[in-house]
Design a protein around this motif. Structure first.
Motif, short mmCIF file in Angstrom:
data_model
loop_
_atom_site.label_atom_id
_atom_site.label_comp_id
_atom_site.label_asym_id
_atom_site.label_seq_id
_atom_site.Cartn_x
_atom_site.Cartn_y
_atom_site.Cartn_z
N GLN A 34 0.83 -1.21 0.00
CA GLN A 34 0.00 0.00 0.00
C GLN A 34 0.86 1.26 0.00
O GLN A 34 0.54 2.25 -0.66
CB GLN A 34 -0.94 -0.02 1.21
CG GLN A 34 -2.01 -1.09 1.13
CD GLN A 34 -2.81 -1.24 2.41
OE1 GLN A 34 -2.38 -0.82 3.50
NE2 GLN A 34 -3.99 -1.84 2.31
N HIS A 35 1.96 1.20 0.73
CA HIS A 35 2.91 2.32 0.77
C HIS A 35 3.49 2.57 -0.62
O HIS A 35 3.56 3.70 -1.10
CB HIS A 35 4.03 1.98 1.77
CG HIS A 35 5.02 3.07 1.98
ND1 HIS A 35 6.39 2.84 1.94
CD2 HIS A 35 4.87 4.39 2.22
CE1 HIS A 35 7.02 3.98 2.15
NE2 HIS A 35 6.13 4.93 2.32
N ASP A 37 2.15 1.56 -3.51
CA ASP A 37 1.06 1.96 -4.40
C ASP A 37 0.81 3.47 -4.30
O ASP A 37 0.56 4.14 -5.32
CB ASP A 37 -0.23 1.22 -4.05
CG ASP A 37 -0.17 -0.26 -4.43
OD1 ASP A 37 0.73 -0.63 -5.23
OD2 ASP A 37 -1.00 -1.04 -3.93
N ARG A 38 0.87 3.99 -3.08
CA ARG A 38 0.64 5.43 -2.90
C ARG A 38 1.69 6.25 -3.63
O ARG A 38 1.38 7.23 -4.31
CB ARG A 38 0.65 5.77 -1.40
CG ARG A 38 0.50 7.26 -1.10
CD ARG A 38 0.22 7.49 0.38
NE ARG A 38 1.27 6.97 1.23
CZ ARG A 38 2.40 7.64 1.51
NH1 ARG A 38 2.62 8.82 0.96
NH2 ARG A 38 3.29 7.12 2.32
N GLN A 41 1.12 6.02 -7.43
CA GLN A 41 -0.02 6.84 -7.83
C GLN A 41 0.34 8.33 -7.86
O GLN A 41 -0.11 9.07 -8.74
CB GLN A 41 -1.20 6.61 -6.88
CG GLN A 41 -1.84 5.24 -7.05
CD GLN A 41 -2.82 4.92 -5.94
OE1 GLN A 41 -3.10 5.74 -5.05
NE2 GLN A 41 -3.35 3.70 -5.96
N GLU A 42 1.18 8.74 -6.91
CA GLU A 42 1.60 10.14 -6.86
C GLU A 42 2.64 10.46 -7.94
O GLU A 42 2.80 11.61 -8.35
CB GLU A 42 2.18 10.47 -5.47
CG GLU A 42 1.15 10.43 -4.35
CD GLU A 42 1.79 10.56 -2.98
OE1 GLU A 42 3.06 10.59 -2.91
OE2 GLU A 42 1.06 10.62 -1.98
N ASP A 147 10.26 7.19 3.56
CA ASP A 147 9.66 7.77 2.35
C ASP A 147 10.74 8.25 1.40
O ASP A 147 10.64 8.05 0.18
CB ASP A 147 8.75 8.94 2.72
CG ASP A 147 7.39 8.47 3.23
OD1 ASP A 147 7.18 7.25 3.34
OD2 ASP A 147 6.54 9.34 3.54
#
Length: 267
Positions: A34-35, A37-38, A41-42, A147
C-alpha cells in the motif's frame, strides 16, 4: 474441497505462534504494498506495468526462470534450423544469484529480447528497501526517512523502465537499442544501465542540495556500485563495446569528478 479451503484449513491447524507470525508477515507485506502503491499513484510512469512488493524474492525469481525457459525455447527453435546443439546465452545466469547478490533492494525486469521495443517493465521492491542501514561497505550511511529511501529506489528503477522501453541514448551518437542490444556484452550493458540509473537518482537528489542526506545517500550508492564493479571497466572488450563503456565513464566523471581516480584505477 477447493484449494482455497484446503489452504485455509491448513492455516487453522498450524500452531498459534507460527500462525501469528505468518499473519504478521502478510500484514507487513500488505502495508508495504500500500505504501508503494501510494508513491506510484503520486508519481506515475508510462513505462511501468506494475510495482510489486516481493517479500521473499520468489516472485521475481519465478519470472526470471520463465524468461530463461522462453529464451531456451526461442534459441532451440532458431538453432535447430541449422542442426546446431541448443545453447543458452546466459543473459540471466543463475536466477537466485542474479537477484540475491546483484539486486538486493529492487529489480526492474523485462524479457531481454523485448528491450527497446516500446514495452512496459515490472518493478519488484524487496524487504531490504525497508531496512535501516548504519554502515555500508565500511562507510556511514546517511540518515534518510523511509519515504525518502523509497522515493530514491523508485527514481532509480523508473530510469531502468524508460531505458527498457525506449533504449539508451548515451549521447555523442551512441545508442543501445533493439538493433545492437544482443551484440553488446551483458556486463557492458548492465554497467551502463545501472550507472545511468544512479546518475538519474543523483540528479533527482540534487534539488535537496549537495550537502543533504538524500544527495549523500545517492552518492554513496553510486560509489558502492563502482567499487563492486571495478573489474568490469578493467575487462577486455572489443573496440565497439569499449566506446560505449569509456563514454559512460566520462559521463560519470563529468557529473562526479570525485570518482575520477576510482574509475582511472579500474581502467
Amino acid at each position: 474441497m477447493t484449494l482455497k479451503e484446503l489452504v485455509n484449513k491448513a492455516s487453522v491447524c498450524l500452531p498459534e505462534s507460527i500462525r501469528d507470525k505468518a499473519n504478521g508477515k502478510r500484514e507487513i507485506a500488505l502495508e508495504r504494498q500500500q505504501h508503494i502503491d501510494r508513491f506510484v499513484q503520486e508519481n506515475p510512469s508510462p513505462y511501468i506495468s506494475q510495482v510489486v512488493y516481493d517479500s521473499d524474492k520468489s516472485l521475481v525469481i519465478s519470472l526470471i526462470e520463465s524468461f530463461v525457459a522462453r529464451q531456451q525455447k526461442e534459441q532451440a527453435a532458431k538453432l535447430s534450423q541449422n542442426g546446431l546443439k541448443h545453447k543458452v546465452s546466459g543473459r540471466y545466469g543463475n536466477s537466485n544469484r542474479f537477484i540475491r547478490e546483484t539486486h538486493p533492494i529492487a529489480s526492474t525486469l523485462q524479457y531481454f529480447n523485448d528491450f527497446a521495443r516500446g514495452l512496459k517493465s515490472d518493478i519488484f521492491i524487496f524487504p531490504e528497501a525497508y531496512k535501516k542501514e548504519s554502515k555500508f561497505m565500511g562507510s556511514e550511511v546517511p540518515k534518510i526517512s523511509q519515504d525518502g529511501k523509497l522515493r530514491l529506489v523508485l527514481c532509480h528503477e523508473y530510469s531502468h523502465t524508460e531505458d527498457n522501453y525506449r533504449g539508451m541514448d548515451l549521447g555523442n551518437g551512441l545508442i543501445i537499442d533493439r538493433l545492437n542490444w544482443d551484440v553488446i556484452h551483458p556486463s557492458v550493458a548492465n554497467f551502463i544501465g545501472e550507472t545511468r540509473a544512479y546518475l538519474n537518482q543523483l540528479e533527482f537528489s540534487r534539488q535537496f542540495g549537495k550537502d543533504s542526506q538524500v544527495y549523500q545517500y545517492s552518492l554513496l550508492c553510486l560509489r558502492a556500485f563502482l567499487l563492486s564493479n571495478a573489474h568490469i571497466t578493467a575487462m577486455s572488450f572489443n573496440p565497439y563495446e569499449r566506446r560505449f563503456l569509456d563514454y559512460q565513464k566520462s559521463r560519470i566523471i563529468e557529473v562526479c569528478p570525485e570518482f575520477k581516480s576510482l574509475l582511472a584505477k579500474s581502467s
